[in-house]
Write a protein that holds these residues in place. Structure first.
Motif, PDB file in Angstrom:
ATOM      1  N   LEU A 186       7.513   2.360  27.314  1.00 19.28           N
ATOM      2  CA  LEU A 186       8.474   3.447  27.123  1.00 19.28           C
ATOM      3  C   LEU A 186       8.782   3.704  25.651  1.00 19.28           C
ATOM      4  N   PRO A 187       9.101   2.684  24.835  1.00 16.62           N
ATOM      5  CA  PRO A 187       9.323   2.963  23.417  1.00 16.62           C
ATOM      6  C   PRO A 187       8.107   3.599  22.746  1.00 16.62           C
ATOM      7  N   LEU A 188       6.899   3.141  23.124  1.00 16.27           N
ATOM      8  CA  LEU A 188       5.683   3.704  22.534  1.00 16.27           C
ATOM      9  C   LEU A 188       5.535   5.174  22.888  1.00 16.27           C
ATOM     10  N   THR A 189       5.591   5.488  24.179  1.00 15.48           N
ATOM     11  CA  THR A 189       5.333   6.858  24.606  1.00 15.48           C
ATOM     12  C   THR A 189       6.418   7.818  24.118  1.00 15.48           C
ATOM     13  N   GLU A 190       7.667   7.357  24.084  1.00 18.28           N
ATOM     14  CA  GLU A 190       8.735   8.234  23.599  1.00 18.28           C
ATOM     15  C   GLU A 190       8.629   8.462  22.089  1.00 18.28           C
ATOM     16  N   LYS A 191       8.190   7.460  21.349  1.00 20.53           N
ATOM     17  CA  LYS A 191       8.001   7.647  19.901  1.00 20.53           C
ATOM     18  C   LYS A 191       6.851   8.622  19.634  1.00 20.53           C
ATOM     19  N   ILE A 192       5.772   8.504  20.395  1.00 26.42           N
ATOM     20  CA  ILE A 192       4.653   9.438  20.253  1.00 26.42           C
ATOM     21  C   ILE A 192       5.125  10.865  20.517  1.00 26.42           C
ATOM     22  N   ALA A 193       5.918  11.041  21.573  1.00 22.85           N
ATOM     23  CA  ALA A 193       6.395  12.380  21.924  1.00 22.85           C
ATOM     24  C   ALA A 193       7.379  12.921  20.890  1.00 22.85           C
ATOM     25  N   SER A 222       1.540  10.573  28.681  1.00 27.51           N
ATOM     26  CA  SER A 222       0.857   9.473  27.977  1.00 27.51           C
ATOM     27  C   SER A 222       0.036   8.593  28.911  1.00 27.51           C
ATOM     28  N   GLN A 223      -0.273   9.070  30.094  1.00 26.47           N
ATOM     29  CA  GLN A 223      -0.999   8.268  31.069  1.00 26.47           C
ATOM     30  C   GLN A 223      -2.503   8.443  30.921  1.00 26.47           C
ATOM     31  N   TRP A 224      -3.223   7.395  31.298  1.00 30.28           N
ATOM     32  CA  TRP A 224      -4.677   7.329  31.158  1.00 30.28           C
ATOM     33  C   TRP A 224      -5.318   7.448  32.534  1.00 30.28           C
ATOM     34  N   ARG A 266      -1.193  -1.123  33.307  1.00 28.88           N
ATOM     35  CA  ARG A 266      -0.336  -0.784  32.165  1.00 28.88           C
ATOM     36  C   ARG A 266      -0.903   0.403  31.390  1.00 28.88           C
ATOM     37  N   LYS A 267      -2.235   0.470  31.282  1.00 30.58           N
ATOM     38  CA  LYS A 267      -2.852   1.584  30.568  1.00 30.58           C
ATOM     39  C   LYS A 267      -2.598   2.898  31.291  1.00 30.58           C
ATOM     40  N   ARG A 268      -2.631   2.874  32.612  1.00 28.86           N
ATOM     41  CA  ARG A 268      -2.366   4.099  33.374  1.00 28.86           C
ATOM     42  C   ARG A 268      -0.929   4.595  33.158  1.00 28.86           C
ATOM     43  N   GLU A 269      -0.025   3.654  32.841  1.00 29.43           N
ATOM     44  CA  GLU A 269       1.376   4.018  32.603  1.00 29.43           C
ATOM     45  C   GLU A 269       1.630   4.480  31.183  1.00 29.43           C
ATOM     46  N   GLY A 270       0.664   4.267  30.273  1.00 27.15           N
ATOM     47  CA  GLY A 270       0.834   4.713  28.897  1.00 27.15           C
ATOM     48  C   GLY A 270       0.694   3.627  27.860  1.00 27.15           C
ATOM     49  N   TYR A 271       0.520   2.371  28.314  1.00 24.57           N
ATOM     50  CA  TYR A 271       0.345   1.249  27.372  1.00 24.57           C
ATOM     51  C   TYR A 271      -1.012   1.363  26.686  1.00 24.57           C
ATOM     52  N   PHE A 272      -1.160   0.666  25.563  1.00 23.60           N
ATOM     53  CA  PHE A 272      -2.434   0.704  24.870  1.00 23.60           C
ATOM     54  C   PHE A 272      -3.448  -0.209  25.517  1.00 23.60           C
ATOM     55  N   HIS A 304       0.807  -1.219   0.000  1.00 26.75           N
ATOM     56  CA  HIS A 304       0.000   0.000   0.000  1.00 26.75           C
ATOM     57  C   HIS A 304       0.844   1.275   0.000  1.00 26.75           C
ATOM     58  N   GLY A 305       2.153   1.128  -0.111  1.00 29.04           N
ATOM     59  CA  GLY A 305       3.016   2.292  -0.182  1.00 29.04           C
ATOM     60  C   GLY A 305       2.950   3.154   1.065  1.00 29.04           C
ATOM     61  N   LEU A 306       2.867   2.517   2.230  1.00 28.62           N
ATOM     62  CA  LEU A 306       2.728   3.245   3.489  1.00 28.62           C
ATOM     63  C   LEU A 306       4.089   3.425   4.169  1.00 28.62           C
ATOM     64  N   ARG A 307       4.157   4.377   5.073  1.00 22.32           N
ATOM     65  CA  ARG A 307       5.373   4.585   5.859  1.00 22.32           C
ATOM     66  C   ARG A 307       5.182   3.970   7.230  1.00 22.32           C
ATOM     67  N   LEU A 308       6.151   3.174   7.680  1.00 22.53           N
ATOM     68  CA  LEU A 308       6.061   2.489   8.967  1.00 22.53           C
ATOM     69  C   LEU A 308       7.149   2.975   9.907  1.00 22.53           C
ATOM     70  N   HIS A 309       6.744   3.473  11.077  1.00 25.71           N
ATOM     71  CA  HIS A 309       7.681   3.759  12.164  1.00 25.71           C
ATOM     72  C   HIS A 309       7.785   2.501  13.024  1.00 25.71           C
ATOM     73  N   VAL A 310       8.981   2.150  13.434  1.00 21.66           N
ATOM     74  CA  VAL A 310       9.180   1.009  14.323  1.00 21.66           C
ATOM     75  C   VAL A 310       9.887   1.482  15.586  1.00 21.66           C
ATOM     76  N   ALA A 311       9.241   1.260  16.732  1.00 19.97           N
ATOM     77  CA  ALA A 311       9.864   1.526  18.031  1.00 19.97           C
ATOM     78  C   ALA A 311      10.337   0.185  18.572  1.00 19.97           C
ATOM     79  N   SER A 312      11.629   0.019  18.738  1.00 23.09           N
ATOM     80  CA  SER A 312      12.224  -1.280  19.058  1.00 23.09           C
ATOM     81  C   SER A 312      12.524  -1.423  20.539  1.00 23.09           C
ATOM     82  N   VAL A 313      11.906  -2.413  21.173  1.00 19.57           N
ATOM     83  CA  VAL A 313      12.206  -2.723  22.566  1.00 19.57           C
ATOM     84  C   VAL A 313      13.647  -3.198  22.695  1.00 19.57           C
ATOM     85  N   GLN A 314      14.126  -3.974  21.714  1.00 21.26           N
ATOM     86  CA  GLN A 314      15.502  -4.476  21.766  1.00 21.26           C
ATOM     87  C   GLN A 314      16.505  -3.327  21.820  1.00 21.26           C
ATOM     88  N   GLU A 315      16.263  -2.266  21.062  1.00 22.39           N
ATOM     89  CA  GLU A 315      17.177  -1.125  21.076  1.00 22.39           C
ATOM     90  C   GLU A 315      17.207  -0.472  22.459  1.00 22.39           C
TER      91      GLU A 315
END
Length: 306
Positions: free
Chosen positions: A121-128, A160-162, A300-306, A89-100
């Protein structure tokens, strides 16, 4: 005098209604926000969510990028599928890597080997860092008690907290996307769908899925009542025996906490029949990370997880 009878209008199916609602949500976000992103893992819910986004803006391209938080312990079949769909679909993908994050020392491996809780942490930092102000997720209210509390538009604070107390009313499908600088909104177009709805929609739309969702022979071992896939994440242990079984996956995530179910369902019709007869949600049946405590997901959601 000739009487003209009204032309009958075909009744909408429940899938038509759900699709219409989701398409409306995608278009609403496109109109309200500056930089939305779609979480896309290659799992069935994110696959359906992407199909709905493609429909919402056709024939124009989807005006959002994609984001995947890669634990490094994902199923190879699912990652390969993810990359094929992005390219197709010719889309752009961002990858936040836990391993990194582990390699850099920002995160530490857990003793149990599971990395799902490490995604926050990778999710919330990538969003920011990317300044995403709306983040689409494939969560459904039927999956788990904490997810049942979510609105379609779910505000997250600058960390990023709920906070469930900040949930906004959504009467008549009117969505409030207002947020302060640094805050963002998580958006759930599949909120009102069930697992069965998702599978029926996949069948109706002839959507291709990773074969991991259908019954196949696989080397697995039993831990805490679940069949897990052997891997370098820490399984099996010396007292755990690997055996070949015919299984399939109802949900896919980190290999260390996503269990398979015994199944003979090799076709969509067979999977739908199996889901219709089930009395457990896919997370309740096959996700070890949700069994850590009664409130594991909500914590986990309160900490920022989905």
């Amino acid at each position: 005098m000739t009487t003209t009878l009204p032309v009958p209008v075909a009744a909408l199916t429940h899938l038509d209604v759900l699709e219409s609602e989701a398409v409306h949500i995608f278009r609403e976000v496109a109109g309200e926000f500056e930089k939305p992103v779609i979480l896309f893992s290659g799992g069935k819910d994110s696959i359906v969510m992407l199909r709905l986004a493609l429909k919402a803006f056709a024939p124009a391209p989807v005006p959002f990028t994609l984001l995947h938080v890669d634990t490094g312990h994902n199923f190879s079949e699912v990652i390969a599928y993810r990359d094929r769909i992005v390219a197709a679909h010719g889309l752009r993908l961002h990858v936040a890597s836990v391993q990194e994050y582990i390699d850099s020392g920002k995160l530490r491996e857990r003793p149990d080997g599971t990395r799902n809780p490490l995604q926050t942490l990778p999710l919330t930092e990538k969003i920011a860092s990317e300044k995403f102000d709306a983040v689409f997720g494939g969560g459904r209210r039927d999956e788990e008690k904490a997810r049942a509390k979510e609105r379609v538009f779910s505000l997250r604070d600058e960390f990023s907290q709920w906070d469930p107390r900040r949930q906004r009313p959504e009467l008549w499908q009117l969505y409030n996307g207002r947020h302060a600088p640094g805050e963002h909104v998580r958006v759930f177009p599949l909120s009102n769908w069930t697992e069965l709805d998702v599978w029926q929609y996949i069948a109706r739309e002839h959507i291709q899925l990773p074969q991991i969702y259908f019954a196949h022979q696989r080397p697995v071992f039993k831990r805490s009542g679940m069949w897990l896939t052997a891997g370098d994440w820490g399984g099996p242990k010396d007292d755990e025996t690997v055996e070949m079984r015919q299984v399939r996956y109802r949900t896919v995530g980190d290999m260390s906490c996503t269990g398979a179910v015994d199944s003979t369902a090799t076709t969509l019709d067979a999977v739908i029949a199996e889901i219709a007869a089930s009395r457990l949600t896919e997370r309740g049946a096959t996700r070890a990370d949700d069994r850590l405590s009664e409130a594991a997901m909500e914590d986990r959601k309160r900490e920022g997880y989905f």
